[in-house]
Write an enzyme that holds these catalytic residues in place. Structure first.
Site, PDB file in Angstrom:
ATOM      1  N   CYS A   1      44.010  -7.292  53.865  1.00 25.26           N
ATOM      2  CA  CYS A   1      44.917  -7.283  52.706  1.00 25.26           C
ATOM      3  C   CYS A   1      45.090  -8.693  52.125  1.00 25.26           C
ATOM      4  CB  CYS A   1      46.257  -6.667  53.089  1.00 25.26           C
ATOM      5  SG  CYS A   1      46.926  -7.276  54.638  1.00 25.26           S
TER       6      CYS A   1
HETATM    7  N1  LIG Z   1      48.732  -2.073  57.114  1.00 21.48           N
HETATM    8  C1  LIG Z   1      48.034  -2.758  56.223  1.00 21.48           C
HETATM    9  O1  LIG Z   1      48.586  -3.235  55.211  1.00 21.48           O
HETATM   10  C2  LIG Z   1      46.570  -2.956  56.398  1.00 21.48           C
HETATM   11  C3  LIG Z   1      45.906  -2.569  57.539  1.00 21.48           C
HETATM   12  N2  LIG Z   1      44.557  -2.771  57.648  1.00 21.48           N
HETATM   13  C4  LIG Z   1      43.844  -2.346  58.849  1.00 21.48           C
HETATM   14  O2  LIG Z   1      43.697  -0.946  58.852  1.00 21.48           O
HETATM   15  C5  LIG Z   1      43.710  -0.449  60.171  1.00 21.48           C
HETATM   16  C6  LIG Z   1      44.857   0.539  60.304  1.00 21.48           C
HETATM   17  O3  LIG Z   1      46.064  -0.134  60.019  1.00 21.48           O
HETATM   18  P1  LIG Z   1      47.470   0.588  59.889  1.00 21.48           P
HETATM   19  O4  LIG Z   1      47.293   1.914  59.278  1.00 21.48           O
HETATM   20  O5  LIG Z   1      48.377  -0.380  59.262  1.00 21.48           O
HETATM   21  O6  LIG Z   1      47.844   0.728  61.428  1.00 21.48           O
HETATM   22  P2  LIG Z   1      48.843   1.752  62.123  1.00 21.48           P
HETATM   23  O7  LIG Z   1      49.238   1.129  63.397  1.00 21.48           O
HETATM   24  O8  LIG Z   1      49.902   2.150  61.162  1.00 21.48           O
HETATM   25  O9  LIG Z   1      47.923   3.012  62.393  1.00 21.48           O
HETATM   26  C7  LIG Z   1      46.788   2.997  63.217  1.00 21.48           C
HETATM   27  C8  LIG Z   1      46.582   4.389  63.781  1.00 21.48           C
HETATM   28  O10 LIG Z   1      45.496   4.356  64.691  1.00 21.48           O
HETATM   29  C9  LIG Z   1      45.763   5.239  65.787  1.00 21.48           C
HETATM   30  N3  LIG Z   1      45.542   4.503  67.034  1.00 21.48           N
HETATM   31  C10 LIG Z   1      46.309   3.552  67.579  1.00 21.48           C
HETATM   32  N4  LIG Z   1      45.769   3.090  68.722  1.00 21.48           N
HETATM   33  C11 LIG Z   1      44.647   3.782  68.899  1.00 21.48           C
HETATM   34  C12 LIG Z   1      43.652   3.762  69.875  1.00 21.48           C
HETATM   35  N5  LIG Z   1      43.734   2.953  70.936  1.00 21.48           N
HETATM   36  N6  LIG Z   1      42.619   4.602  69.760  1.00 21.48           N
HETATM   37  C13 LIG Z   1      42.531   5.432  68.712  1.00 21.48           C
HETATM   38  N7  LIG Z   1      43.476   5.503  67.760  1.00 21.48           N
HETATM   39  C14 LIG Z   1      44.505   4.667  67.834  1.00 21.48           C
HETATM   40  C15 LIG Z   1      47.230   5.633  65.757  1.00 21.48           C
HETATM   41  O11 LIG Z   1      47.334   7.003  65.494  1.00 21.48           O
HETATM   42  P3  LIG Z   1      47.451   8.116  66.665  1.00 21.48           P
HETATM   43  O12 LIG Z   1      48.156   7.505  67.817  1.00 21.48           O
HETATM   44  O13 LIG Z   1      48.208   9.205  66.075  1.00 21.48           O
HETATM   45  O14 LIG Z   1      46.038   8.490  66.939  1.00 21.48           O
HETATM   46  C16 LIG Z   1      47.792   4.865  64.557  1.00 21.48           C
HETATM   47  O15 LIG Z   1      48.591   5.660  63.736  1.00 21.48           O
HETATM   48  C17 LIG Z   1      43.879  -1.646  61.100  1.00 21.48           C
HETATM   49  O16 LIG Z   1      42.637  -2.085  61.540  1.00 21.48           O
HETATM   50  C18 LIG Z   1      44.535  -2.674  60.169  1.00 21.48           C
HETATM   51  O17 LIG Z   1      44.315  -3.953  60.611  1.00 21.48           O
HETATM   52  C19 LIG Z   1      43.833  -3.317  56.630  1.00 21.48           C
HETATM   53  C20 LIG Z   1      44.442  -3.716  55.478  1.00 21.48           C
HETATM   54  C21 LIG Z   1      45.857  -3.593  55.272  1.00 21.48           C
HETATM   55  C1  LIG Z   2      52.477  -8.318  57.925  1.00 19.11           C
HETATM   56  C2  LIG Z   2      51.288  -8.261  58.847  1.00 19.11           C
HETATM   57  O1  LIG Z   2      51.438  -8.298  60.047  1.00 19.11           O
HETATM   58  N1  LIG Z   2      50.079  -8.173  58.276  1.00 19.11           N
HETATM   59  C3  LIG Z   2      48.870  -8.108  59.042  1.00 19.11           C
HETATM   60  C4  LIG Z   2      47.659  -7.972  58.115  1.00 19.11           C
HETATM   61  C5  LIG Z   2      47.154  -6.585  58.002  1.00 19.11           C
HETATM   62  C6  LIG Z   2      45.727  -6.463  57.472  1.00 19.11           C
HETATM   63  O2  LIG Z   2      45.256  -6.822  56.441  1.00 19.11           O
HETATM   64  O3  LIG Z   2      44.921  -5.942  58.244  1.00 19.11           O
HETATM   65  P1  LIG Z   2      43.604  -6.277  59.017  1.00 19.11           P
HETATM   66  O4  LIG Z   2      44.135  -6.358  60.381  1.00 19.11           O
HETATM   67  O5  LIG Z   2      42.773  -5.117  58.788  1.00 19.11           O
HETATM   68  O6  LIG Z   2      42.924  -7.491  58.611  1.00 19.11           O
HETATM   69  C7  LIG Z   2      48.662  -9.340  59.894  1.00 19.11           C
HETATM   70  O7  LIG Z   2      49.084 -10.421  59.521  1.00 19.11           O
HETATM   71  O8  LIG Z   2      47.956  -9.211  60.887  1.00 19.11           O
END
Ligand SMILES: NC(=O)C1=CN([C@@H]2O[C@H](COP(=O)(O)OP(=O)(O)OC[C@H]3O[C@@H](n4cnc5c(N)ncnc54)[C@H](OP(=O)(O)O)[C@@H]3O)[C@@H](O)[C@H]2O)C=CC1
Ligand SMILES: CC(=O)N[C@@H](CCC(=O)OP(=O)(O)O)C(=O)O
Length: 346
Positions: free
Chosen positions: A150
């Site tokens: 992000c």
């Molecule tokens: N949040 C953000 O703004 C952004 C996030 N990302 C990336 O996107 C990805 C997802 O992020 P986000 O949605 O925020 O994360 P969350 O923690 O909200 O969701 C991740 C999901 O993955 C599942 N999970 C957790 N641990 C495991 C595991 N060990 N094995 C399999 N499934 C698992 C869980 O669902 P369940 O337990 O139900 O299976 C959980 O809901 C990450 O790699 C993050 O870094 C990228 C850009 C922006």
């Molecule tokens: C507020 C906050 O904690 N933000 C996350 C960024 C999330 C993101 O972009 O995700 P990726 O892990 O996929 O790079 C952090 O700083 O790690």
């Protein structure tokens, strides 16, 4: 219609994918996986989806998802993408990974900053970095897309025209970025409790945040030489949104008007990047829930520095909206299909 599976559907980015995909005219959701909420309706886990999503989440194995889907989105924590992507490729299923496992061309950088041994460097080399405004053509033919982080999305979009044009002193880039708490995912950790985040503001990951090398990788590619940046993220008490304020010394004499033309030209074909009019500085509220990135800048004549600001919604342009934008490109559809609506600002 293209059949789509989402692994990790009940995390924040997974749920945002479901929200956006349920309005996309050419996407058919076929499988939503969750371990924690297996057996529960997605619209029970996220009631805003009532009437838009009738799926029940299941703890499907990756193989079960891949046997039904033509494209799979991985919305999982780091370290899980590679075996699923390998199996998807064997089956001819295209992959869009929202995590960081496939973002680095040089896996030694990933290993150093993530502390994880990379299990498949060839796959990492084959994946395309999914920032459409920079890699549109490669994304169109990609089998595996590594969706950007992000913060890197907001920073690279703000700097790309400046760097490409050779206007900025590459060793002078300072990035002060702020993120809402949803950026950390849907997890229960003390640092993300309301009582800890509310009425609070603090830097974190100072001089060691893992988005630093991701920003540097892409800016170096654009510049054609190595770029190093100072990047400091901050956690702010809002739910969604990223605002990056960036300082760069200019190395050539150029007027603000000329630079505005450079940016307008660079983003002429980009439906989601908007250079705001002079003096109108980006607000996270204006891009809330949308796939847009708002940018502006001004030349500080006293210091010779250009000051830029860029705002995105971390869950939309910073993750799931961008992932659907990549899907559109991979299938030769209009880039903005199903995503072309403004933010939720009143
Ligand atoms: N949040 C953000 O703004 C952004 C996030 N990302 C990336 O996107 C990805 C997802 O992020 P986000 O949605 O925020 O994360 P969350 O923690 O909200 O969701 C991740 C999901 O993955 C599942 N999970 C957790 N641990 C495991 C595991 N060990 N094995 C399999 N499934 C698992 C869980 O669902 P369940 O337990 O139900 O299976 C959980 O809901 C990450 O790699 C993050 O870094 C990228 C850009 C922006
Ligand atoms: C507020 C906050 O904690 N933000 C996350 C960024 C999330 C993101 O972009 O995700 P990726 O892990 O996929 O790079 C952090 O700083 O790690």
């Amino acid at each position: 219609m293209v059949k789509v599976g989402i692994i990790g559907a009940t995390g924040y980015t997974g749920a945002e994918l479901v929200r956006l995909a349920s309005r996309h005219p050419r996407v058919e959701l076929v499988a939503l996986t969750s371990q924690t909420f297996s057996g529960q309706e997605m619209a029970r886990v996220y009631p805003s989806l009532y009437g838009f999503c009738s799926h029940t989440c299941k703890n499907f194995s990756p193989e079960e998802v891949l046997s039904q889907a033509e494209v799979v989105f991985l919305a999982l924590p780091h370290g899980h993408a590679v075996p699923i992507a390998e199996e998807a490729l064997r089956r001819g299923v295209r992959v869009i990974d929202l995590g960081a496992d496939l973002r680095f061309r040089d896996v030694r950088v990933y290993e150093e900053w993530y502390g994880i041994k990379h299990p498949n460097p060839e796959l990492a080399a084959r994946a395309v970095y999914g920032l459409p405004e920079i890699h549109r053509e490669e994304i169109a033919s990609a089998q595996v897309v590594a969706n950007p982080g992000c913060y890197p999305t907001s920073v690279i979009l703000a700097l790309a025209p400046l760097i490409k044009g050779g206007y900025g002193e590459l060793e002078s880039i300072v990035i002060d970025a702020k993120s809402g708490v949803s950026g950390a995912g849907r997890k229960t950790e003390i640092a993300y409790l309301f009582t800890e985040c509310n009425e609070n503001l603090h830097p974190y990951g100072v001089a060691r945040h893992r988005h630093t090398p991701e920003i540097e990788q892409e800016l170096s590619l654009i510049a054609g030489q190595e770029v190093r940046v100072s990047f400091t993220p901050h956690l702010v008490p809002i739910t969604r949104g990223i605002l990056s304020t960036i300082y760069v010394n200019l190395k050539v004499q150029v007027s603000e008007e000329e630079l505005r033309q450079v940016y307008e030209e660079f983003y002429r074909e980009a439906p989601f990047v908007k250079l705001l009019p002079p003096g109108l500085w980006p607000h996270t509220r204006w891009v809330y829930g949308s796939n847009f990135c708002h940018i502006n800048f001004t030349l500080d004549r006293r210091t010779g520095r250009l000051i830029l600001a860029s705002a995105i919604d971390n869950l939309t342009k910073g993750a799931s909206g961008q992932a659907l934008q990549n899907l559109n490109l991979m299938f030769g559809w209009p880039e903005a299909l199903g995503l072309d609506y403004p933010g939720l600002s009143p």
